[in-house]
Design a protein around this motif. Structure first.
Motif, PDB file in Angstrom:
ATOM      1  N   SER A  16      32.383  33.195  37.716  1.00 24.90           N
ATOM      2  CA  SER A  16      33.533  32.301  37.667  1.00 24.90           C
ATOM      3  C   SER A  16      33.586  31.616  36.305  1.00 24.90           C
ATOM      4  N   VAL A  17      34.787  31.458  35.750  1.00 27.71           N
ATOM      5  CA  VAL A  17      34.957  30.812  34.452  1.00 27.71           C
ATOM      6  C   VAL A  17      36.015  29.725  34.560  1.00 27.71           C
ATOM      7  N   VAL A  18      35.841  28.702  33.725  1.00 27.10           N
ATOM      8  CA  VAL A  18      36.812  27.612  33.663  1.00 27.10           C
ATOM      9  C   VAL A  18      37.774  27.876  32.520  1.00 27.10           C
ATOM     10  N   LYS A  19      39.045  27.834  32.847  1.00 25.74           N
ATOM     11  CA  LYS A  19      40.089  27.956  31.832  1.00 25.74           C
ATOM     12  C   LYS A  19      40.920  26.677  31.822  1.00 25.74           C
ATOM     13  N   GLN A  20      41.828  26.581  30.877  1.00 25.53           N
ATOM     14  CA  GLN A  20      42.593  25.350  30.729  1.00 25.53           C
ATOM     15  C   GLN A  20      43.399  25.019  31.981  1.00 25.53           C
ATOM     16  N   ARG A  21      43.780  26.038  32.724  1.00 26.65           N
ATOM     17  CA  ARG A  21      44.624  25.792  33.896  1.00 26.65           C
ATOM     18  C   ARG A  21      43.864  25.855  35.218  1.00 26.65           C
ATOM     19  N   GLY A  22      42.556  25.980  35.167  1.00 20.28           N
ATOM     20  CA  GLY A  22      41.797  26.012  36.411  1.00 20.28           C
ATOM     21  C   GLY A  22      40.600  26.922  36.335  1.00 20.28           C
ATOM     22  N   ILE A  23      40.153  27.414  37.501  1.00 20.16           N
ATOM     23  CA  ILE A  23      38.957  28.243  37.609  1.00 20.16           C
ATOM     24  C   ILE A  23      39.356  29.637  38.071  1.00 20.16           C
ATOM     25  N   ASP A  24      38.849  30.650  37.389  1.00 20.12           N
ATOM     26  CA  ASP A  24      39.132  32.043  37.744  1.00 20.12           C
ATOM     27  C   ASP A  24      37.837  32.761  38.101  1.00 20.12           C
ATOM     28  N   VAL A  25      37.915  33.653  39.068  1.00 23.88           N
ATOM     29  CA  VAL A  25      36.810  34.570  39.375  1.00 23.88           C
ATOM     30  C   VAL A  25      37.114  35.889  38.685  1.00 23.88           C
ATOM     31  N   LEU A  26      36.185  36.369  37.873  1.00 24.60           N
ATOM     32  CA  LEU A  26      36.429  37.556  37.055  1.00 24.60           C
ATOM     33  C   LEU A  26      36.262  38.840  37.854  1.00 24.60           C
ATOM     34  N   LEU A  27      37.002  39.851  37.440  1.00 25.55           N
ATOM     35  CA  LEU A  27      36.924  41.167  38.059  1.00 25.55           C
ATOM     36  C   LEU A  27      35.983  42.054  37.259  1.00 25.55           C
ATOM     37  N   ASN A  28      35.252  42.924  37.958  1.00 29.23           N
ATOM     38  CA  ASN A  28      34.380  43.869  37.261  1.00 29.23           C
ATOM     39  C   ASN A  28      35.161  45.137  36.894  1.00 29.23           C
ATOM     40  N   ASP A  29      34.465  46.176  36.465  1.00 27.39           N
ATOM     41  CA  ASP A  29      35.131  47.403  36.015  1.00 27.39           C
ATOM     42  C   ASP A  29      35.895  48.100  37.130  1.00 27.39           C
ATOM     43  N   GLU A  30      35.534  47.815  38.377  1.00 30.36           N
ATOM     44  CA  GLU A  30      36.240  48.404  39.513  1.00 30.36           C
ATOM     45  C   GLU A  30      37.320  47.477  40.060  1.00 30.36           C
ATOM     46  N   SER A  31      37.622  46.410  39.299  1.00 32.72           N
ATOM     47  CA  SER A  31      38.628  45.415  39.703  1.00 32.72           C
ATOM     48  C   SER A  31      38.255  44.723  41.008  1.00 32.72           C
TER      49      SER A  31
END
Length: 468
Positions: A16-31
């Motif tokens: 999970s990463v914090v961006k300016q507009r909130g928190i996103d869970v990242l996708l791997n190579d298989e989405s």
């Protein structure tokens, strides 16, 4: 640079990463939002994550999984001995009492430690993060179970450092979940604090904490756990049931074949999820072993009967967390249920009976720890501006300090930091000595530790400087 939160599970990892507009869970190579915690060593190359899970059937004895159960432990640890019985790869005891993993890679025999395997996994997660963000990644916060000892915590830090990460903090799983819950909670009453119980039933463990929430403040009052009870134990109940059925019906002993065991365990895990939503479920596996197709059937009532002992054990850490918090059950405003093993209906019924209210599922069961870790990383990093919110965790174990002459704090049974002590915290100690002396830190109450874990933390030899 970005701030990242990692949740390293026994089977799956979440970034999970914090961006300016909130928190996103990242996708791997298989989405996919979850990455398997698997490292597979093939004949010509190494496969990690989703590729490792896909290659596991081809190279079962060179596929390392469940490394979270092994890291920072000794080979003779009873829990390690139980784990290696079902893991397909070969292990042995290192000279320092640790664990060595033996496998073949590039046509040669290789030996790795759990820290090295974990470092490979961290490197893979780092690559996924940098590929998604298109920027270097360094600072992070990593989620860990509350029952981890100092040795296990240091092993995690070593593995992260080897991979090029800079961990700002290791955060307890339930504390990370509570942070992700509380920082967005805008309807807290003004009359007094709000008490919430968080129950996290993972793949290999169960953790419970009681948290106190006030405006701009969160404090963990107590931690409790069962490090040997998780979703995999319910899978094993189904595995044992069908292994016996197949021996009786098809004359197949799955225990004698590594691939058959892996396929049946995977099928039982899927079956458990089907039973969570249905009253009955079938099991069909093509060419399980000896070119025989097998099929079975089980009702939820039968599954609950077989796992009744496990269902009773789930309530034990919940009761202990309540007692340690010093709160009556009526003070608990809500119960939040998370974790990959939390979807079993009978577990929900048991917790509802204990707390007198139906458990809620307002948080994402699989992503809440990673999101909380990313939030904590943003709060610790100077890169982001986060609204003022105080996070206060607590020690899950009592920590003592002794010298050559015995316990230093004789009035408190040698305890320096008692169980439940808020942290971060510090104490200033003054020693009057005229010669070299030795200090030893340890867990003061071995009964609080997971079964078979050593109570020793570290030792320090203090020398005196003489000025002329």
């Amino acid at each position: 640079m970005s701030v990242v939160g990692f949740d390293i599970g026994n089977e799956k990892c979440v970034i999970s990463v914090v961006k300016q507009r909130g928190i996103d869970v990242l996708l791997n190579d298989e989405s996919k939002r979850e990455t398997p915690a698997v490292v597979c060593f093939g004949e010509k190359q190494r496969f990690i994550g989703s590729a490792g899970a896909a290659s596991a059937m081809m190279h079962p004895k060179s596929t390392v999984s469940h490394v979270k159960m092994l890291i920072g432990r000794t080979f003779k640890d009873p829990e390690v001995q139980n784990a290696v019985k079902v893991l397909p790869f070969e292990t042995s005891e290192a000279k320092d009492g640790g664990i060595l993993i033996h496998l073949r890679y590039l046509g040669e025999a290789h030996t790795f430690t759990p820290v090295q395997i974990m470092a490979m996994l961290f490197s893979h997660l780092k690559e996924i993060t940098e590929k998604n963000l298109e920027t270097p990644v360094g600072e992070c916060v990593i989620g860990i179970p509350s029952y981890f000892t100092d040795l296990q915590r240091r092993a995690y830090l070593d593995a992260a450092t080897i991979s090029g990460l800079k961990p700002l903090r290791l955060m307890h799983d339930c504390a990370a979940t509570a942070l992700g819950y509380g920082i967005y909670k805008t309807d807290l009453p003004n009359a007094g604090p709000t008490y919430v119980a968080f129950v996290d039933i993972g793949h290999c463990d169960t953790q419970v904490c009681i948290a106190k929430f006030e405006a701009g403040h969160m404090r963990i009052l107590s931690h409790a756990f069962d490090s040997r009870l998780g979703g995999r134990d319910f899978d094993e109940v189904l595995f044992g049931y069908f292994a016996g059925k197949f021996l009786e019906l098809y004359n197949i002993n799955v225990y004698s074949n590594v691939r058959a065991c892996m396929r049946l365990r995977a099928a039982c895990e899927k079956l458990k999820k089907v039973l969570s939503a249905n009253a009955e479920a079938p099991l069909n596996i093509e060419c399980l072993m000896d070119e025989k197709d097998v099929k079975g059937f089980i009702k939820r009532e039968e599954f609950e009967r077989l796992s009744s002992g496990l269902l009773e054990r789930v309530l034990i850490p919940a009761k202990k967390a309540l007692v340690d918090s010093g709160l009556p059950v009526g003070k608990i405003h809500s119960v939040e249920l998370v974790g990959s093993g939390s979807r079993i209906p009978s577990i929900t019924k048991g917790l509802a009976s204990l707390f007198g209210k139906e458990p809620s599922r307002t948080l994402n069961a699989s992503e809440c720890v990673a999101r909380g870790c990313a939030l904590q990383c943003a709060m610790l990093s100077p890169i982001f501006r986060v609204r003022e919110y105080e996070v206060q965790d607590s020690f899950p174990f009592s920590i003592g300090l002794s010298s050559d002459e015995g316990p230093i704090f004789t009035g408190s049974n040698g305890i320096l930091f008692p169980k439940g002590q808020p942290f971060p915290s510090s104490k200033v100690l003054t020693f009057q000595r005229s010669s070299l002396f030795h200090l030893e830190a340890c867990y003061a109450n071995p009964n609080e530790l997971p079964y078979g874990v050593s109570s020793k933390i570290s030792s320090i030899m203090v020398s005196l400087l003489k000025f002329v």
